[in-house]
Design an enzyme around this catalytic site. Sequence first.
Site, PDB file in Angstrom:
ATOM      1  N   GLY A 108       0.780  -1.227   0.000  1.00  8.08           N
ATOM      2  CA  GLY A 108       0.000   0.000   0.000  1.00  8.08           C
ATOM      3  C   GLY A 108       0.815   1.282   0.000  1.00  8.08           C
ATOM      4  O   GLY A 108       0.262   2.360   0.063  1.00  8.08           O
ATOM      5  N   SER A 794      36.336  -9.438  28.665  1.00  8.73           N
ATOM      6  CA  SER A 794      34.950  -9.249  28.273  1.00  8.73           C
ATOM      7  C   SER A 794      34.856  -7.849  27.675  1.00  8.73           C
ATOM      8  O   SER A 794      35.193  -6.870  28.335  1.00  8.73           O
ATOM      9  CB  SER A 794      34.039  -9.382  29.490  1.00  8.73           C
ATOM     10  OG  SER A 794      32.720  -9.084  29.115  1.00  8.73           O
ATOM     11  N   THR A 797      31.255  -3.152  25.363  1.00  8.66           N
ATOM     12  CA  THR A 797      31.131  -2.336  24.145  1.00  8.66           C
ATOM     13  C   THR A 797      30.304  -1.070  24.347  1.00  8.66           C
ATOM     14  O   THR A 797      30.307  -0.217  23.474  1.00  8.66           O
ATOM     15  CB  THR A 797      30.569  -3.179  22.985  1.00  8.66           C
ATOM     16  OG1 THR A 797      29.446  -3.907  23.465  1.00  8.66           O
ATOM     17  CG2 THR A 797      31.614  -4.122  22.446  1.00  8.66           C
ATOM     18  N   ASN A 798      29.612  -0.947  25.471  1.00  8.85           N
ATOM     19  CA  ASN A 798      28.921   0.331  25.717  1.00  8.85           C
ATOM     20  C   ASN A 798      29.946   1.440  25.908  1.00  8.85           C
ATOM     21  O   ASN A 798      29.934   2.449  25.210  1.00  8.85           O
ATOM     22  CB  ASN A 798      28.031   0.253  26.959  1.00  8.85           C
ATOM     23  CG  ASN A 798      26.859  -0.691  26.762  1.00  8.85           C
ATOM     24  OD1 ASN A 798      26.555  -1.078  25.646  1.00  8.85           O
ATOM     25  ND2 ASN A 798      26.216  -1.058  27.853  1.00  8.85           N
TER      26      ASN A 798
HETATM   27  P1  ADP Z   1      -0.523  -3.163  -3.973  1.00 11.99           P
HETATM   28  O1  ADP Z   1       0.911  -3.469  -4.176  1.00 11.99           O
HETATM   29  O2  ADP Z   1      -0.759  -1.895  -3.224  1.00 11.99           O
HETATM   30  O3  ADP Z   1      -1.271  -4.336  -3.443  1.00 11.99           O
HETATM   31  P2  ADP Z   1      -1.372  -3.875  -6.613  1.00 11.99           P
HETATM   32  O4  ADP Z   1      -0.505  -3.508  -7.743  1.00 11.99           O
HETATM   33  O5  ADP Z   1      -1.236  -5.283  -6.146  1.00 11.99           O
HETATM   34  O6  ADP Z   1      -1.135  -2.860  -5.429  1.00 11.99           O
HETATM   35  O7  ADP Z   1      -2.861  -3.580  -7.118  1.00 11.99           O
HETATM   36  C1  ADP Z   1      -3.933  -3.131  -6.341  1.00 11.99           C
HETATM   37  C2  ADP Z   1      -5.166  -3.983  -6.583  1.00 11.99           C
HETATM   38  O8  ADP Z   1      -5.532  -4.029  -7.955  1.00 11.99           O
HETATM   39  C3  ADP Z   1      -4.971  -5.422  -6.146  1.00 11.99           C
HETATM   40  O9  ADP Z   1      -6.135  -5.858  -5.508  1.00 11.99           O
HETATM   41  C4  ADP Z   1      -4.780  -6.144  -7.442  1.00 11.99           C
HETATM   42  O10 ADP Z   1      -5.163  -7.475  -7.345  1.00 11.99           O
HETATM   43  C5  ADP Z   1      -5.642  -5.360  -8.404  1.00 11.99           C
HETATM   44  N1  ADP Z   1      -5.134  -5.465  -9.775  1.00 11.99           N
HETATM   45  C6  ADP Z   1      -3.897  -5.111 -10.180  1.00 11.99           C
HETATM   46  N2  ADP Z   1      -3.730  -5.392 -11.489  1.00 11.99           N
HETATM   47  C7  ADP Z   1      -4.890  -5.937 -11.919  1.00 11.99           C
HETATM   48  C8  ADP Z   1      -5.328  -6.451 -13.182  1.00 11.99           C
HETATM   49  N3  ADP Z   1      -4.528  -6.479 -14.240  1.00 11.99           N
HETATM   50  N4  ADP Z   1      -6.563  -6.934 -13.252  1.00 11.99           N
HETATM   51  C9  ADP Z   1      -7.372  -6.925 -12.156  1.00 11.99           C
HETATM   52  N5  ADP Z   1      -7.028  -6.465 -10.963  1.00 11.99           N
HETATM   53  C10 ADP Z   1      -5.794  -5.978 -10.824  1.00 11.99           C
END
Ligand code: ADP
Length: 902
Positions: A108, A794, A797-798
């Site tokens: 994310g 001994s 190391t602190n």
């Molecule tokens: P993150 O790394 O934040 O999880 P992703 O690149 O995996 O982001 O993508 C976000 C969402 O979109 C995920 O749920 C992924 O499965 C979906 N997604 C990404 N590419 C495709 C695609 N080609 N077709 C359908 N869903 C996709």
Amino acid sequence: MSKVKRVYKFGNKEAEGKADMKNLLGGKGANLAEMNLIGVPVPPGFTITTDACIEYNRLGKDKSVELLQKEVENGIGHLEKIMGMKFGDKENPLLVSVRSGARVSMPGMMDTVLNLGLNDETVKGIAKKTENERFAWDSYRRFVQMYGDVVMGLKPASKEDADPFEEIIDELKESKGIELDTELTTDDLKELVERFKAAVKNITGQGFPADPWEQLWGAIFVVFDSWMNPRAKYYRALNQIPEEWGTAVNVQAMVYGNMGNTSATGVAFTRDAATGENIFNGEYLINAQGEDVVAGVRTPQQITKEGSLRWAELAGISENERASKYPSLEEAMPGVYKELFDTQLKLESHYKDMQDLEFTIQEGKLWLLQTRNGKRTAASMVKIAMDLLREGKIDEKTAILRQEPNKLDELLHPVFDLNAIKEAVTVAKGLPASPGAATGQIVFFADEAEKYPVSILVRNETSPEDLEGMHIARGILTARGGMTSHAAVVARGMGKCCVSGAGSCIINYKQRTLTVDSKAFKEGDWISLNGSTGEVYEGKIATKDPELSGDFGKIMDLADKYRKINVRTNADSPNDSKVARKFGAEGIGLCRTEHMFFEGDRIKAMREMILSSDETGRRKALEKLLPYQREDFEGIFEAMKDLPVTIRLLDPPLHEFVPHEEENQEEMAKEMGISAKEVKQKVNDLHEFNPMLGHRGCRLGNTYPEITEMQARAIIEAAINLKKKNIITIPEIMIPLTGTREELKMQEEIVRATAEKVFEEKGEKIEYLVGTMIEIPRAALVADKMAEVAEFFSFGTNDLTQMALGYSRDDVGKFLPIYLKKGILKNDPFQVLDQEGVGQLVEMGVERGRKTRKDLKIGICGEHGGEPTSVEFCHRVGMNYVSCSPFRVPIARLAAAQAALR
Ligand code: ADP
Ligand code: MG
Ligand code: MG
């Protein structure tokens, strides 16, 4: 034409990349390629390399497009061929997702755009071809929303503002009197697309791009840019991920989970990420796309029936409602479920580790979109590795190497009951100074810690005098001080939960109140601390004790089988010794004797000794201390029966023991029969400008030999007394802070002479060693000379770090955080041994020491002894043991095993 390959294609069970190319393709890209190779259904696509991202950062966008253009066009051609569609075509348009993906997963943290390639023309083509107009427009409005946000930067104006797109959706819903997104009609969706585009134009001043190629390049560079967004930077700093890595970009043909009731999207784990149980689990949503499952707009459904039943019970949902409104995938689409189940088995046995999957079902057909080794708790890390070992999927070495030693910390401290913590109210936040959970009644003074059966010591800051109270309290909360404050360091050593530097806490010692914002707590009120997060909660919260049993115990046994160096503990009391022994300590590497002088009457005798004006006075006071010390040593020796115990003679500057408040000085004066003025004068005399470099360590013993005599006598007598009870110990007497052979020699002579005297008096002998702490840089340099006298070394190391870097450990809080933030230092050198610098002194000390004395026993007793990378270093330079706080013993055992296996 350059020969560098910047794009790697995959699709139709073929791929140019594979799993072990994560550095170049990112984790996501490498695994998308690998899944193709093992026959898992994955929509075709291509990956632009992390190198291209770094290249872009260096060369800029125009140059980068030039370098990438051919290969990207070729990549799109590859998708068109496999999919039988055309990018930007009016009749049969190909849509793609543009996804980030770094070497290690940063969930994310970076950006993704779905449904790219839609415009007012292609949307019609999709509608016609799928005979699903609503779906086409739903995809289009999602695309404009995502692209508008991620690429064109239409975000909420401030953190208080709502998302502009969501605002538009809400307006429309309200005007139509509907609640759910699914209730929006095709015309509503068309309306949304128009309004979204207008908003983008209005606010950013830019028109929404209709050309798919323009859309694509825009998205690619935004994904590259997302590597440098503040979220990603913060995550990297937190997880020590280097900025130089860059992210890859994955462009992939879209599959649609939003095509109706035979379509769906979801996430799944091959095992339980919290407990490690071997149970396939996950969540999904029918007629949904991408992040809908995690976004929390609709209630996701469980994948397995078993999981669904459990979920319904917890949520208090009746079986009728569950089965009709929230059926599991297993029930709703049994055929696809079976395929998904088989696929997860296949993936786990291929990767030989718990997998975290993303999948989409388009009109009854399953597609996998991501797989990676799932993040997990410490408990599940241990259980999964042991289960896989038992299942014969991995070997012992792999099981050990799969463990993150530091993560074990979670298992070694009391924890809050998961359900109880959900209800808890946070009142303040400080630094997570020492992990664990604590709940208790507030006391404001260390000597009142015993007032309640379970107490939390709340102070502005703590001092050495508070030690006993800190020990008794369940947890410590301080309003001031950082991660290396007295409270923090001591608490970590004790394995005691501590939150330090909670600045919003106002403490009134006189009134015995703690005020946070407008909330007031009195002595005796209940509060709870989470030392792993720094959170302070109101009231009592149930906790659970840690145990080194089951799989945790088994992984430790395995570690012992492979490790080469011993693990000892730093412990000053019989109780700590017992705890450490339970955790597998093989002796004590550092028993500090000064802590023994604070409890009860001892501090009085200690002060009397310090304040005496002559040797006779000092001897009289030491006479009183002797039985206490002897008794303490007997307790520790007994707890550590048959194991070595290293005792350090008195180390800290004397002023730490004397009373600084007038009231206490008067009391002391009365006790000693001298005037308060005289006491005050003596206390002032003890003042030093730089006490850490002042009259301390062996300098005390060399100026007041009677102190060393008393301590040596206490140790030897204790060992003889135990020998009479058939308990054998070999004390290792350690002289602190030596820098010259002569300093050490003088102390050694006192110890040996005292021992001989005691042997004669008691008519009994014991074995013992005399050695030294190597903590002054000079001692490391002349280690060959030191080893002429010392029977063991001994590394402290602190102090060694303090003196080698010239950083005062007590003042480092002023600049260290800034140094770390600016990247001047990679790590806190008091936590992670500075191998490059301080490490040279250690290596030199080992080498020179052993040149004089081939079998010189060598260990480390600084805080580094429990830090995994430092343990590896100690293994490498050939130490015999590391010594660390009781609660880090298992971590050190594991790190030592990993060092031996790497
Ligand atoms: P993150 O790394 O934040 O999880 P992703 O690149 O995996 O982001 O993508 C976000 C969402 O979109 C995920 O749920 C992924 O499965 C979906 N997604 C990404 N590419 C495709 C695609 N080609 N077709 C359908 N869903 C996709
Ligand atoms: Mg993902
Ligand atoms: Mg020291």
